[in-house]
Design a protein around this motif. Structure first.
Motif, short mmCIF file in Angstrom:
data_model
loop_
_atom_site.label_atom_id
_atom_site.label_comp_id
_atom_site.label_asym_id
_atom_site.label_seq_id
_atom_site.Cartn_x
_atom_site.Cartn_y
_atom_site.Cartn_z
N UNK A 87 0.85 -1.18 0.00
CA UNK A 87 0.00 0.00 0.00
C UNK A 87 0.90 1.25 0.00
N UNK A 88 0.60 2.17 -0.86
CA UNK A 88 1.37 3.40 -0.96
C UNK A 88 0.91 4.42 0.07
N UNK A 89 1.79 5.38 0.38
CA UNK A 89 1.42 6.44 1.31
C UNK A 89 0.69 7.58 0.61
N UNK A 90 0.75 7.61 -0.73
CA UNK A 90 0.06 8.65 -1.48
C UNK A 90 -1.45 8.50 -1.31
N UNK A 91 -2.14 9.60 -0.99
CA UNK A 91 -3.60 9.48 -0.81
C UNK A 91 -4.31 9.14 -2.11
N UNK A 92 -5.29 8.26 -2.00
CA UNK A 92 -6.11 7.88 -3.15
C UNK A 92 -7.48 8.54 -3.07
N UNK A 93 -7.89 8.94 -1.86
CA UNK A 93 -9.17 9.60 -1.66
C UNK A 93 -8.90 10.92 -0.95
N UNK A 94 -9.56 11.98 -1.43
CA UNK A 94 -9.48 13.28 -0.79
C UNK A 94 -10.87 13.66 -0.32
N UNK A 95 -11.01 13.88 0.99
CA UNK A 95 -12.28 14.30 1.59
C UNK A 95 -12.19 15.81 1.82
N UNK A 96 -13.16 16.55 1.27
CA UNK A 96 -13.14 18.01 1.38
C UNK A 96 -14.45 18.47 2.01
N UNK A 97 -14.36 19.05 3.22
CA UNK A 97 -15.54 19.57 3.89
C UNK A 97 -15.08 20.61 4.90
N UNK A 98 -15.77 21.75 4.96
CA UNK A 98 -15.39 22.79 5.91
C UNK A 98 -15.76 22.42 7.35
N UNK A 99 -16.59 21.42 7.53
CA UNK A 99 -16.86 20.89 8.86
C UNK A 99 -15.78 19.86 9.16
N UNK A 100 -14.74 20.30 9.87
CA UNK A 100 -13.56 19.45 10.09
C UNK A 100 -13.89 18.11 10.72
N UNK A 101 -14.81 18.11 11.69
CA UNK A 101 -15.16 16.84 12.35
C UNK A 101 -15.78 15.86 11.35
N UNK A 102 -16.60 16.37 10.44
CA UNK A 102 -17.22 15.50 9.44
C UNK A 102 -16.18 15.00 8.44
N UNK A 103 -15.31 15.88 7.99
CA UNK A 103 -14.24 15.47 7.07
C UNK A 103 -13.37 14.39 7.71
N UNK A 104 -13.02 14.59 8.98
CA UNK A 104 -12.20 13.62 9.69
C UNK A 104 -12.93 12.29 9.89
#
Length: 190
Positions: free
Chosen positions: A1-18
């Motif tokens: 498994x690579x360390x490069x991200x394959x999925x990017x989650x973008x949300x201004x609600x940090x708790x939801x993004x996390x």
């Protein structure tokens, strides 16, 4: 498994993004961005799927999506948002759309589905994206509203046209190896 991200989650609600990142992080490498500017900074060729909120302060999700497409990133984009879809989605370059709240199972299934589409020929990818938009509008709008909207009628015509192309592509394949070989060949072309 690579360390490069394959999925990017973008949300201004940090708790939801996390939270979304944690759900997906057991399956594949994930990065989270808390605004549009940060999302564009994190974009790279390793990103296969972007989960993108539409309504964010500063650079909106719609603007981030437009920039991702203009810069030619070959990734699937899923709008994950509380914004109910309207006819403006017809012209947007996303691959699918989820209305919040979203369950863990829905999110994992969506990422799996759109990731699979990355292997498909361009007309098949477009077909899936347009069918998703058509179904979304049909679930949100009254029949009369749909019948009176020219862009929706054009969307339906394009779906029918692509259905015929997709049927021709798929009907010529008779085995699993045909499908795998065709999609591997197509990946080499892109």
């Amino acid at each position: 498994m690579t360390d490069e991200p394959e999925v990017l989650v973008v949300d201004d609600e940090a708790r939801l993004a996390d939270l979304f990142a944690a759900w997906l992080g057991t399956e594949r490498p994930v990065a989270a961005a808390y605004n549009g500017e940060q999302a564009l900074e994190l974009m790279s060729d390793s990103i296969e799927v972007v989960l993108l909120d539409r309504r964010m302060p500063g650079l909106s999700g719609d603007e981030v999506l437009q920039t991702i497409r203009e810069e030619g990133y070959d990734c699937r984009v899923v709008m994950v948002t509380a914004v109910d879809p309207d006819f403006d989605i017809i012209e947007m370059g996303f691959d699918d759309y989820l209305v919040k709240p979203v369950s863990k199972d829905e999110l994992l299934e969506m990422v799996k589905n759109v990731s699979t589409r990355s292997d498909y020929k361009t007309d098949i990818q477009e077909y899936y994206a347009l069918v998703s938009k058509k179904a979304l509008l049909e679930s949100e709008k009254a029949d009369r509203e749909l019948a009176d909207h020219d862009e929706y009628q054009e969307l339906c015509a394009r779906v029918d046209e692509l259905r015929d192309q997709v049927d021709e592509t798929v009907s010529g394949m008779s085995s699993h190896d045909d499908f795998v070989g065709a999609f591997q060949d197509l990946q080499g072309e892109n």
